[in-house]
Design a protein around this motif. Structure first.
Motif, PDB file in Angstrom:
ATOM      1  N   HIS A  22      20.344 -41.049  28.730  1.00  0.00           N
ATOM      2  CA  HIS A  22      20.791 -40.442  29.987  1.00  0.00           C
ATOM      3  C   HIS A  22      22.273 -40.732  30.188  1.00  0.00           C
ATOM      4  O   HIS A  22      22.646 -41.800  30.669  1.00  0.00           O
ATOM      5  N   SER A  24      24.359 -39.351  32.336  1.00  0.00           N
ATOM      6  CA  SER A  24      24.746 -39.408  33.749  1.00  0.00           C
ATOM      7  C   SER A  24      24.473 -40.792  34.336  1.00  0.00           C
ATOM      8  O   SER A  24      25.274 -41.324  35.116  1.00  0.00           O
ATOM      9  N   SER A 205      17.423 -30.551  28.528  1.00  0.00           N
ATOM     10  CA  SER A 205      17.833 -30.239  29.892  1.00  0.00           C
ATOM     11  C   SER A 205      18.619 -31.402  30.495  1.00  0.00           C
ATOM     12  O   SER A 205      18.388 -32.573  30.170  1.00  0.00           O
ATOM     13  N   ARG A 206      19.550 -31.075  31.371  1.00  0.00           N
ATOM     14  CA  ARG A 206      20.282 -32.118  32.086  1.00  0.00           C
ATOM     15  C   ARG A 206      19.528 -32.576  33.324  1.00  0.00           C
ATOM     16  O   ARG A 206      19.969 -33.507  34.003  1.00  0.00           O
ATOM     17  N   LYS A 207      18.413 -31.915  33.615  1.00  0.00           N
ATOM     18  CA  LYS A 207      17.554 -32.360  34.712  1.00  0.00           C
ATOM     19  C   LYS A 207      16.766 -33.564  34.227  1.00  0.00           C
ATOM     20  O   LYS A 207      16.121 -33.518  33.190  1.00  0.00           O
ATOM     21  N   ARG A 208      16.795 -34.624  34.988  1.00  0.00           N
ATOM     22  CA  ARG A 208      16.278 -35.919  34.543  1.00  0.00           C
ATOM     23  C   ARG A 208      14.807 -35.874  34.142  1.00  0.00           C
ATOM     24  O   ARG A 208      14.422 -36.367  33.076  1.00  0.00           O
ATOM     25  N   LYS A 209      13.971 -35.269  34.963  1.00  0.00           N
ATOM     26  CA  LYS A 209      12.536 -35.260  34.676  1.00  0.00           C
ATOM     27  C   LYS A 209      12.228 -34.479  33.411  1.00  0.00           C
ATOM     28  O   LYS A 209      11.398 -34.895  32.594  1.00  0.00           O
ATOM     29  N   GLN A 210      12.908 -33.346  33.234  1.00  0.00           N
ATOM     30  CA  GLN A 210      12.678 -32.541  32.033  1.00  0.00           C
ATOM     31  C   GLN A 210      13.176 -33.249  30.787  1.00  0.00           C
ATOM     32  O   GLN A 210      12.538 -33.207  29.738  1.00  0.00           O
TER      33      GLN A 210
END
Length: 232
Positions: A22, A24, A205-210
């Motif tokens: 991660h 971010s 994906s940059r979406k954390r859950k995905q």
């Protein structure tokens, strides 16, 4: 997630930042470390401008090729800030190539380590291709790769999305484009690089859950493939 051609797959090529961990979360951690450090080093506050401009100028050089890319990246920043290259290198080395490595293991994506272990067990090669040197990052995360390539390597000297690094990996491993897949987190760089080389691409994906589900989904996909294959 796009389906992988498990039947013909011989090698998985991985980007690093944002693809193995991660990014971010790490950046938030490093921002805190930077502020804490320079709060007691006010005379070196210009280091923060060095970091900002190095990243900014490097982004603007995407797709560029140089005779000595690594030196060019430092020189561009030095010229912008009218500072010695030696100081640029010192700041970048500390805050981009050394300090973040201490925290990498805290942000590795779930499923990454068992996924790589599974691939290695099945005889699938693991290669890494990053714009930045990645050997020390992999060592910090205790990850092993069969081949590690950086855009700043003398035999590449070009930034993504130029596909020179991918071509080097394909030639070194002696695999065709259809036998590999490139995994990255930036479609405009990693994805475009893969398309220019003709290599299949998977985007995290940059979406954390995905992103947290990505490698576990690959494990599930491969397990289902093996089950169907054995049943047949």
């Amino acid at each position: 997630m796009n389906k992988l051609d498990w039947i013909n797959l011989k090698a998985i090529i991985l980007d690093v930042d944002g693809t193995l961990y991660h990014q971010s979360k790490l950046r938030k951690k490093m921002l805190f470390q930077l502020l804490k450090y320079y709060l007691f080093q006010p005379l070196r506050i210009k280091d923060l401008f060095i970091l900002y401009h190095f990243r900014k100028e490097r982004e603007q050089l995407a797709g560029q090729e140089y005779e000595n890319l690594e030196e060019a990246l430092y020189q561009v920043c030095a010229d912008k800030l009218n500072l010695p290259v030696k100081r640029i290198k010192s700041v970048i080395s500390k805050w981009i190539f050394e300090e973040p490595n201490k925290y990498l293991t805290d942000y590795i994506y779930p499923g990454l380590i068992p996924f790589l272990a599974l691939m290695r067990k099945e005889g699938i090669k693991i290669a890494v291709y990053s714009d930045y040197p990645a050997s020390e990052k992999l060592k910090a995360m205790q990850l092993h790769a069969d081949l590690i390539v950086a855009s700043t390597d003398p035999w590449v000297n070009s930034l993504k999305p130029k596909p020179k690094g991918l071509f080097y990996i394909l030639n070194t491993l002696s695999y065709s484009t259809s036998q590999c897949v490139f995994i990255g987190d930036r479609d405009e760089l990693d994805g475009q690089c893969a398309r220019k080389a003709g290599v299949p691409f998977l985007l995290i994906s940059r979406k954390r859950k995905q992103a947290d589900q990505f490698y576990n989904q690959l494990i599930e996909s491969y397990t289902n493939y093996k089950t169907r294959n054995n049943a047949g």
